[in-house]
Design a protein around this motif. Structure first.
Motif, PDB file in Angstrom:
ATOM      1  N   ILE A   7      11.510  -4.632  -3.414  1.00  0.00           N
ATOM      2  CA  ILE A   7      11.771  -4.364  -4.828  1.00  0.00           C
ATOM      3  C   ILE A   7      13.262  -4.158  -5.044  1.00  0.00           C
ATOM      4  CG2 ILE A   7      11.281  -2.775  -6.719  1.00  0.00           C
ATOM      5  CD1 ILE A   7       8.620  -2.156  -5.034  1.00  0.00           C
TER       6      ILE A   7
ATOM      7  N   VAL B 237       9.433   3.386   7.096  1.00  0.00           N
ATOM      8  CA  VAL B 237       8.304   2.809   6.374  1.00  0.00           C
ATOM      9  C   VAL B 237       8.610   2.759   4.877  1.00  0.00           C
ATOM     10  CG1 VAL B 237       5.866   3.079   5.783  1.00  0.00           C
ATOM     11  CG2 VAL B 237       6.642   3.580   8.096  1.00  0.00           C
TER      12      VAL B 237
ATOM     13  N   PHE C  73       3.717   3.103 -13.026  1.00  0.00           N
ATOM     14  CA  PHE C  73       3.479   3.814 -11.774  1.00  0.00           C
ATOM     15  C   PHE C  73       4.384   5.039 -11.673  1.00  0.00           C
ATOM     16  CE2 PHE C  73       4.425   4.412  -7.200  1.00  0.00           C
ATOM     17  CZ  PHE C  73       3.170   4.866  -6.841  1.00  0.00           C
TER      18      PHE C  73
ATOM     19  N   VAL D  92      -2.646   7.498  -7.966  1.00  0.00           N
ATOM     20  CA  VAL D  92      -2.986   7.710  -6.560  1.00  0.00           C
ATOM     21  C   VAL D  92      -4.274   8.520  -6.441  1.00  0.00           C
ATOM     22  CG1 VAL D  92      -2.252   8.942  -4.518  1.00  0.00           C
ATOM     23  CG2 VAL D  92      -0.664   7.431  -5.666  1.00  0.00           C
TER      24      VAL D  92
ATOM     25  N   PHE E  38       4.935   4.895  -0.309  1.00  0.00           N
ATOM     26  CA  PHE E  38       4.119   3.989   0.519  1.00  0.00           C
ATOM     27  C   PHE E  38       3.111   3.237  -0.334  1.00  0.00           C
ATOM     28  CE2 PHE E  38       4.577   6.796   4.590  1.00  0.00           C
ATOM     29  CZ  PHE E  38       5.943   6.594   4.528  1.00  0.00           C
ATOM     30  N   PHE E  39       2.780   3.825  -1.456  1.00  0.00           N
ATOM     31  CA  PHE E  39       1.772   3.207  -2.313  1.00  0.00           C
ATOM     32  C   PHE E  39       2.387   2.116  -3.188  1.00  0.00           C
ATOM     33  CE2 PHE E  39      -1.131   3.144  -6.023  1.00  0.00           C
ATOM     34  CZ  PHE E  39      -2.332   2.981  -5.358  1.00  0.00           C
ATOM     35  N   MET E  40       3.683   2.161  -3.345  1.00  0.00           N
ATOM     36  CA  MET E  40       4.382   1.263  -4.266  1.00  0.00           C
ATOM     37  C   MET E  40       3.955  -0.199  -4.183  1.00  0.00           C
ATOM     38  SD  MET E  40       7.095   2.295  -6.263  1.00  0.00           S
ATOM     39  CE  MET E  40       8.836   2.450  -5.982  1.00  0.00           C
TER      40      MET E  40
ATOM     41  N   GLN F  87       2.269   8.205 -11.370  1.00  0.00           N
ATOM     42  CA  GLN F  87       1.947   7.955  -9.961  1.00  0.00           C
ATOM     43  C   GLN F  87       0.885   8.914  -9.420  1.00  0.00           C
ATOM     44  OE1 GLN F  87       3.279  10.186  -7.553  1.00  0.00           O
ATOM     45  NE2 GLN F  87       4.851  11.250  -8.709  1.00  0.00           N
TER      46      GLN F  87
ATOM     47  N   SER G 133       3.660   8.355  -2.612  1.00  0.00           N
ATOM     48  CA  SER G 133       3.935   7.468  -3.730  1.00  0.00           C
ATOM     49  C   SER G 133       4.752   6.256  -3.304  1.00  0.00           C
ATOM     50  CB  SER G 133       4.675   8.218  -4.841  1.00  0.00           C
ATOM     51  OG  SER G 133       3.804   9.147  -5.414  1.00  0.00           O
TER      52      SER G 133
ATOM     53  N   ALA H   5       8.580  -0.413   2.480  1.00  0.00           N
ATOM     54  CA  ALA H   5       7.724  -0.472   1.297  1.00  0.00           C
ATOM     55  C   ALA H   5       8.504  -0.817   0.045  1.00  0.00           C
ATOM     56  CB  ALA H   5       6.990   0.862   1.127  1.00  0.00           C
TER      57      ALA H   5
END
Lengths: 364, 292, 295
Positions: free
Chosen positions: B41, B33, B274, B282, C106-108, B278, C104, B37
């Motif tokens: 990028i 995952v 971020f 979050v 997964f949140f990217m 971060q 973090s 994600a």
């Protein structure tokens, strides 16, 4: 130092009357404690003196001047809050200096005044810490220091010790008494804890239902309460109350009957109103004794419900045949918990009389 | 949590094996995952930092191959387009919006959270109801209003209509409600004026909420596409989003690597933000979400 | 009875309320008025009553957009939340550094500006040379026009959507999971519940309010979907919605009518139709929640 008068002050929130026609005079330098159950209006009264709460009717006079419309900051009062209300983002020094900073005092003056207050409270080494790094007692001292720095005419304390544990509370109580002795400033203190009130107060003001029930010295109130509420509120364990009938009235004594069912009691009393047929007796635990047997008519038969043995003193909770609870304090011998039947004897000198309306009936 | 389960179930036969399979599976899935994600990028970075003419997708690589090629591409973009100017516009747009929302929102939140005054309830209800209204409804009338004010292609046209953020207000109110009343009263007794209480007590005490909100607003304005598109269509006022939009247009006849370089430049500020914040970001999202 | 003491309060809220009135309340009201006028920026406006509304409702684009929207929401919201929930469980099973790390990572995708994510995905979806098709080619499968084949377009959009939003929902669900007191799990373990039973009998019921929030928020934002399909298709006011309007959604349709065809009256009316839909859907969801609370 300042004297304070509260004249005919009332306050209600909507239909709820919080304070009714309060009149009180506080002398300069007095340590006054407002005490009462929660919701009795004591905090509201304190907040009205501080100016945080408006006083719509009546007058509050500080040093003879009406201050009802004076801004809280300009009344010359300082308050210590229950939660301390220390500013979490400032150090102890900045907290104590905040009022001076707002008043744009020069830095040197601020340093000097905060330093002096810190010395009184032994806070010198904690001045760089933030509230988060202080213990409960230390926070409390910083909060008091913040008040001292302002050099107020009146100190107001709103249940300042109720967030501390028992041991610390006793210690802080002693410190407050010393502080008052040192500063000599008028202090008004609100608490629901009657022990705290008794130990701190020069003058104790007992409130209930928005009304001042009685005020005076702590022992004056203890020995000579005006009504059943004050009698019951002060003292621990609570005063015992027993219903009785008036059997005979003479000029210097009365005879009461039907105590705890069938006992009789002779009381010295001057000018008793002969129209009163029913009364309630108030007897503190120390004015009751355990008797050996049912020898005379003034001895009451009772059943022991349970016993609190504290070592130096024993409280024997007994039930009368009428269902009334009578607590007996016995410091002589430890109770031997085997027998359930016992006999108790009231000390006539310690018996107070109350009418059915709860008002005290005094001997003239 | 797995070890706790382990402690309780140690009696079960073959449990150790079971645990390791579960652990391996867990890690495998998590890593897969994570790759999904971040892959786009990384892929983007790989395309940019590679020799031109070798499509990465045909020959996928894990790491960038040519730093100089990437710098050359970025250099091309910066010199041949008004990218830097767009950067300037976007940053100004974001900073002004952040400053405005924080100032105006915190002032209003201070009152709504801590004081009573006439009209407070109805005002609050109306502002909160506006959270339900889709942006699409106000978009066109707001555009027309901005146009009537003569603010098309201006900075104030970009910024001002977005300042009364109901979301920002809501978040700050939620936070300021936790400031104890006694704190405010203590400050009042200490002689602080109403504004000084706001300035010296409420604002510093809300620092965390303000920082979180600032970051969220930054992300939002930086990524805002539609409002700059309609209210500032002139090239003079292009934001980064719009410039990238030009590169991205299907018939822009620009090579993939140049497009990706343009995108990478646009992605840098939020990505850096971020990586720096971060945890705050979050947790800010979690806080505003779980209270909603 | 107005008291002078209220003045500082009102001064402090004034900037917010003034801006709010001018840039939110006024546009709403004026939008409502515009929606009854035929107004296209060049000619003088003319009152047309409900004609704008009728024209929109009877247009083929509208039905197409609504149909697309319905199919989109029915798939994207549940799939998105299911993925987010699983991710939250996964992250929750890690501890300390790794939990924070995966959370973090997964949140990217949430952090990336939407226009960027869309671009990246467009290249991933590119026929023949795009990443997906290259991979397919590697396995000997034919190239698919993901964004130009009406049978795959919607799913391609949803994949992007889930990729973008899963991290956001995951963080909220994870925060909700952290708020569930440990004792419930401990009690369940003593009762002999398996890991799976714990999830179904404790985690999900206890997360009900959070899941409700995430679903409601998801539905409301899905109803307003614009950026992603706009950027995945033509991305201009003259060209959007993709082949056969397979990715045409109401907000896009509205924007097209407004800024493409300059029919602002119709666009305003469109906005109010959308608001009505959104508000009713939200109301229904809240009603269902209330009902769900009563056993």
């Amino acid at each position: 130092m300042a004297d304070l008068q509260i004249i005919n002050v009332s306050k209600s929130y909507g239909a709820v009357e919080v304070l009714r026609d309060v009149n009180l005079s506080i002398a300069s330098g007095e340590f006054v404690v407002f005490v009462g159950p929660s919701g009795c209006g004591k905090s509201t009264l304190l907040r009205m003196i501080s100016g945080l709460e408006e006083a719509p009717t009546g007058e509050i006079r500080l040093e003879g001047k009406v201050v009802n419309r004076v801004d809280p900051a300009k009344r010359g009062v300082a308050m210590v809050f229950q939660s301390y209300a220390l500013y979490p983002h400032m150090t102890a020094f900045q907290n104590m200096a905040f009022s001076l900073t707002m008043a744009r005092e020069p830095k040197a003056v601020i340093k000097e005044k905060v330093g002096r207050a810190a010395a009184i409270l032994r806070l010198e080494r904690l001045l760089d810490r933030r509230p988060g790094e202080l213990s409960g007692g230390q926070k409390q001292r910083v909060a008091i220091g913040r008040a001292i720095v302002r050099e107020p005419k009146v100190f107001l304390f709103d249940e300042p010790l109720s967030n501390l544990d028992t041991e610390l509370r006793v210690q802080m109580r002693a410190e407050l008494i010393q502080l008052h002795a040192k500063l000599g400033t008028t202090m008004i203190y609100v608490t629901h804890d009657q022990v705290e009130a008794m130990t701190l107060a020069d003058k104790m003001v007992v409130m209930n239902g928005g009304i001042i029930q009685q005020h005076g010295t702590p022992l004056g109130l203890y020995d000579d309460p005006d009504n059943k509420f004050v009698a019951g509120f002060i003292g621990s364990p609570k005063m015992n109350f027993i219903k009785a009938k008036v059997e005979a009235v003479r000029t210097d004594a009365i005879t009461l009957s039907d105590l705890g069912g069938c006992s009789r009691l002779e009381l010295p009393f001057r000018n008793f109103d002969a129209d009163i047929r029913e009364v309630e007796l108030g007897v503190r635990t120390e004015h009751i004794d355990i008797a050996q047997d049912a020898g005379t008519t003034d001895i009451l038969a009772a059943k022991v419900a349970f016993v609190e043995e504290l070592g130096d003193v024993t409280f024997i909770h007994t039930d009368l045949p009428t269902g009334e609870r009578l607590v007996v304090r016995s410091s002589k011998a430890r109770h031997r918990g085997s027998s359930t039947e016992c006999f108790v004897k009231l000390d006539p000198a310690g018996v107070l009389l109350f009418g059915t309306n709860g008002e005290r009936i005094r001997s003239a | 949590m797995t070890t706790d389960v382990g402690l309780i179930r140690t009696a079960a036969p073959g449990y150790a094996l079971d645990l390791s399979i579960w652990t391996v599976l867990k890690w495998t899935v998590a890593i897969c995952v994570a790759v999904v994600a971040v892959f786009p990028i990384i892929w983007m970075i790989n395309v940019v930092f590679a020799e031109p003419g070798v499509p990465v997708s045909i020959n996928p690589r894990l790491l960038p191959t040519s730093l100089s090629a990437g710098i050359a591409k970025i250099d091309t973009i910066l010199s041949e387009t008004s990218y830097l100017h767009a950067y300037y516009i976007s940053i100004t747009y974001s900073l002004l919006t952040i400053a405005g929302v924080l100032l105006i929102g915190s002032m209003a939140a201070f009152e709504f959270a801590l004081f009573e005054f006439p009209g407070k309830r109805p005002m609050f209800v109306i502002v909160m109801l506006s959270l339900m209204v889709p942006t699409a409804v106000t978009l066109i009338p707001t555009y027309l209003l901005t146009a009537n004010l003569g603010w098309l292609n201006t900075m104030q046209g970009l910024v001002v209509p977005g300042l009364a953020s109901a979301f920002g207000l809501f978040m700050l109110i939620q936070f300021m409600r936790t400031i104890p009343r006694e704190m405010i009263e203590a400050a009042r007794l200490d002689g602080a004026s109403h504004f000084q209480i706001y300035r010296h007590i409420a604002l510093p005490m809300s620092k965390n909420a303000l920082v979180t909100l600032a970051i969220l607003i930054f992300m939002q304005t930086w990524g805002n596409f539609i409002w700059p598109l309609i209210v500032a269509p002139s090239p003079q006022m292009y934001t980064v989003g719009q410039v990238v939009g030009l590169f991205n247009a299907p018939f822009s006849h620009v090579t993939v690597d140049i497009v990706m370089a343009a995108n990478l430049l646009a992605a840098l500020p939020p990505l850096i933000f971020f990586l720096l914040f971060q945890r705050k970001i979050v947790e800010g999202i979690a806080m505003s979400g779980s209270k909603g | 009875m107005f008291d002078k003491k209220h003045i500082p309060h009102l001064l402090m809220v004034f900037p917010f309320l003034a801006l709010f009135a001018v840039f939110f309340l006024y546009p709403i009201v004026s939008g409502f008025v515009y929606s009854f006028y035929d107004w296209n920026a060049t000619t003088t406006s003319r009152f047309v009553g409900l004609a704008n509304y009728q024209r929109i409702v009877h247009s083929r684009d509208f039905s197409k957009a609504m149909w697309n929207l319905g199919s989109y929401i029915i798939i994207t919201v549940p799939v998105g939340i299911a993925v987010a929930f699983c991710l939250a469980l996964l992250v929750d099973s890690f501890k300390g550094f790794w939990q924070n790390f995966f959370r973090s990572i997964f949140f990217m995708p949430v952090v990336l500006p939407m226009f960027l994510a869309a671009t990246i995905w467009r290249w991933i979806y590119t026929p023949n040379i795009g990443l997906l098709n290259t991979t397919r080619g590697f396995f000997g499968l034919p190239s698919v026009q993901f964004l130009n084949d009406t049978s795959t377009m919607l799913y391609s959009l949803i994949a992007v959507d889930v990729w973008v939003s899963a991290g956001f929902n995951m963080v909220i669900i994870l925060a909700g999971m952290k708020n569930i007191p440990r004792q419930y799990y401990e009690a369940a373990r003593l009762d002999g519940a398996s890991k799976l039973q714990e999830i179904f009998y404790i985690t999900i019921p206890m997360l009900y309010p959070v899941l409700f929030f995430v679903t409601t928020y998801g539905v409301i934002s899905a109803l307003q979907v614009f950026d992603t399909p706009w950027l995945l298709t033509g991305s201009s006011f003259s060209q959007y919605g993709g082949r056969q309007n397979a990715l045409l959604f109401p907000v896009m349709d509205m924007m097209g009518r407004g800024f493409g065809e300059l029919k602002f009256g119709q666009a305003a009316a469109y906005g109010f139709i959308l608001t009505t839909v959104i508000v009713s859907v939200t109301a229904v969801m809240f009603a269902l929640r209330k009902k769900g609370h009563q056993p």
